[in-house]
Design an enzyme around this catalytic site. Structure first.
Site, PDB file in Angstrom:
ATOM      1  N   LYS A  43       0.452   3.864  -2.302  1.00 53.62           N
ATOM      2  CA  LYS A  43      -0.996   4.807  -2.766  1.00 53.62           C
ATOM      3  C   LYS A  43      -0.555   5.629  -2.746  1.00 53.62           C
ATOM      4  O   LYS A  43      -1.024   7.046  -2.689  1.00 53.62           O
ATOM      5  CB  LYS A  43      -1.905   4.248  -1.136  1.00 53.62           C
ATOM      6  CG  LYS A  43      -2.794   2.869  -1.455  1.00 53.62           C
ATOM      7  CD  LYS A  43      -3.638   2.753  -0.224  1.00 53.62           C
ATOM      8  CE  LYS A  43      -4.361   1.507  -0.332  1.00 53.62           C
ATOM      9  NZ  LYS A  43      -3.602   0.224  -0.270  1.00 53.62           N
ATOM     10  N   SER A  54      -5.733   2.861   5.055  1.00 50.35           N
ATOM     11  CA  SER A  54      -5.733   2.149   3.670  1.00 50.35           C
ATOM     12  C   SER A  54      -6.410   1.425   2.829  1.00 50.35           C
ATOM     13  O   SER A  54      -6.667  -0.149   2.352  1.00 50.35           O
ATOM     14  CB  SER A  54      -4.679   1.110   4.016  1.00 50.35           C
ATOM     15  OG  SER A  54      -3.244   1.014   3.003  1.00 50.35           O
ATOM     16  N   SER A  81       0.990  -1.214   0.056  1.00 46.70           N
ATOM     17  CA  SER A  81      -0.272  -0.315  -0.244  1.00 46.70           C
ATOM     18  C   SER A  81       0.875   1.321   0.161  1.00 46.70           C
ATOM     19  O   SER A  81       0.594   2.727   0.424  1.00 46.70           O
ATOM     20  CB  SER A  81      -0.953  -0.224   1.348  1.00 46.70           C
ATOM     21  OG  SER A  81      -1.930  -0.780   0.926  1.00 46.70           O
TER      22      SER A  81
END
Length: 423
Positions: free
Chosen positions: A104, A160, A101
């Site tokens: 991101k 997340s 993640s």
């Protein structure tokens, strides 16, 4: 020489030889024992400097500089000055690894400018949630419910939430368009180790990044006020399920970045101001953080520690930050964080501006829906009384309305959000 004596000497020589020779299999096992750390299987990029392309730990200690922390187990890591871009030390920083993640950060840096204003609402459809990977981290978005862009970004940064990523991607023009825009933006940032397959960082074949590239994403994202605010938010209220005939309630979400919120065995890090953590089975734990002490701002990225210690990724990141602050001015940089291509040339349009243009129609259509107010939502402040976004300092990299970067090699960061009270 008597025959008996000759025979005895021959036997003894053979015995001694057998003790000194190790079979290839045993030697291989010994190598595995002596070298527990995996190594890059091929050549690495030299973007940012030749030394960054070399395998293993890279550091040039000067007089009075402390040694690097012991027991670092991450496959890859980097410590850099966020403002002047100097890389203080690194370990396999260009090794292409699954990012989880932390990807991101690139998603947010690419998409945030296009999805404005933050008060814009969107009604979530079943199709938008259908592509979320099994076992993904979720913030708890419900189909046929309306959320503001602000709500959705809180879901991305704090929890997340891959569900929030997919909804925002739909608003941006769809997942394929978002992935393409992210890849263009990565190339604009000279993050050439990165291949984007999914916008949320969920494990996918050939999806890779590097500690170096993730640090570039963080540095670029921190130029944006919204990015700084979201990545530094500790807790927020998120809209819950709307039940017929009842007022829609909200629930609290907490940032999963343990250097911000703390946890058992992990204290909030002094001066921490973001950025993003991640975990998947394939990637292991990944983390990029930014912290400020005494006017010095450092970035650190740690990828996939092998330590079985709880929260090892945060502990190794904290120890590297401590080392970086203590080493300021006492080490010779091993490389640099390169500026975007357009910053280096002084001309050109950033991929985020291109993405905003590409997604303009989709964003405008969604924005029209915002005027109708599909449903009343809870606008989460995301501050919980402890976070404040501060003003931009002079000398910040400026992005002009035409999308032209003002050249500034130092690339100083805005005055970062700070955790109050200071520890």
């Amino acid at each position: 020489m008597p025959a008996l004596k000759k025979t005895v000497l021959t036997v003894l020589s053979a015995a001694l030889l057998s003790l000194s020779v190790v079979s290839p299999a045993v030697a291989a096992d010994k190598d595995k024992t002596d070298d527990k750390q995996p190594k890059p299987t091929g050549p690495m990029s030299t973007v940012g400097g030749k030394q960054l392309g070399e395998a293993g730990t890279q550091v040039n200690l000067g007089g009075g500089a402390p040694v690097l922390p012991k027991d670092l187990t991450a496959r890859s890591w980097i410590v850099a000055d966020a403002e002047n871009g100097q890389v203080l030390a690194a370990h396999n920083s260009h090794w292409r690894l699954p990012p989880a993640s932390t990807l991101k950060m690139l998603f947010a840096d690419t998409v945030l400018p296009a999805l404005q204003p933050k008060t814009m609402t969107h009604m979530v459809t079943e199709e938008e949630l259908a592509g979320v990977g099994q076992g993904s981290s979720l913030v708890g978005i419900k189909e046929d419910h309306a959320y503001t862009v602000h709500d959705l970004w809180l879901g991305v940064f704090l929890r997340s939430g891959n569900d929030a990523v997919h909804v925002l991607s739909s608003m941006y023009g769809g997942v394929p368009a978002t992935v393409a825009a992210m890849q263009r933006h990565a190339e604009e940032l000279q993050a050439l180790d990165t291949t984007v397959v999914s916008p949320d960082g969920y494990d996918a074949p050939n999806q890779v990044s590097s500690a170096y590239d993730l640090t570039l994403f963080a540095r670029s994202g921190l130029q944006k006020a919204d990015f700084r605010e979201y990545s530094a938010t500790a807790t927020a209220e998120f809209p819950g399920e709307q039940k017929k005939g009842k007022k829609r309630k909200s629930f609290e979400i907490q940032n999963t970045n343990r250097l911000i919120t703390g946890d058992i065995g992990v204290e909030p890090y002094k001066g921490i101001a973001g950025v993003k953590n991640g975990y998947t089975t394939h990637a292991g734990n990944t983390f990029t953080g930014v912290a400020e002490r005494n006017g010095k701002v450092l970035l650190v990225t740690v990828m996939n520690p092998s330590s079985e210690e709880s929260h090892a990724v945060y502990k190794e990141a904290a120890s590297l930050l401590d080392w970086g602050f203590a080493s300021s001015g006492k080490v010779t940089p091993v490389g640099e964080l390169v500026p975007p291509k357009s910053a280096a040339t002084g001309t050109g349009k950033g991929a985020q501006q291109e993405g905003a243009t590409d997604a303009g129609k989709a964003g405008s259509a969604t924005g029209a829906g915002a005027g109708k107010k599909h449903a009343s939502t809870t606008a989460a402040t995301g501050t919980s009384g402890v976070w404040t976004a501060l003003s931009i300092v002079g000398g910040l990299l400026v992005v002009l309305g035409a999308g032209v970067f003002l050249v500034n090699r130092r690339w100083p960061l805005p005055d970062l959000v700070r955790r109050l009270p200071r520890r």
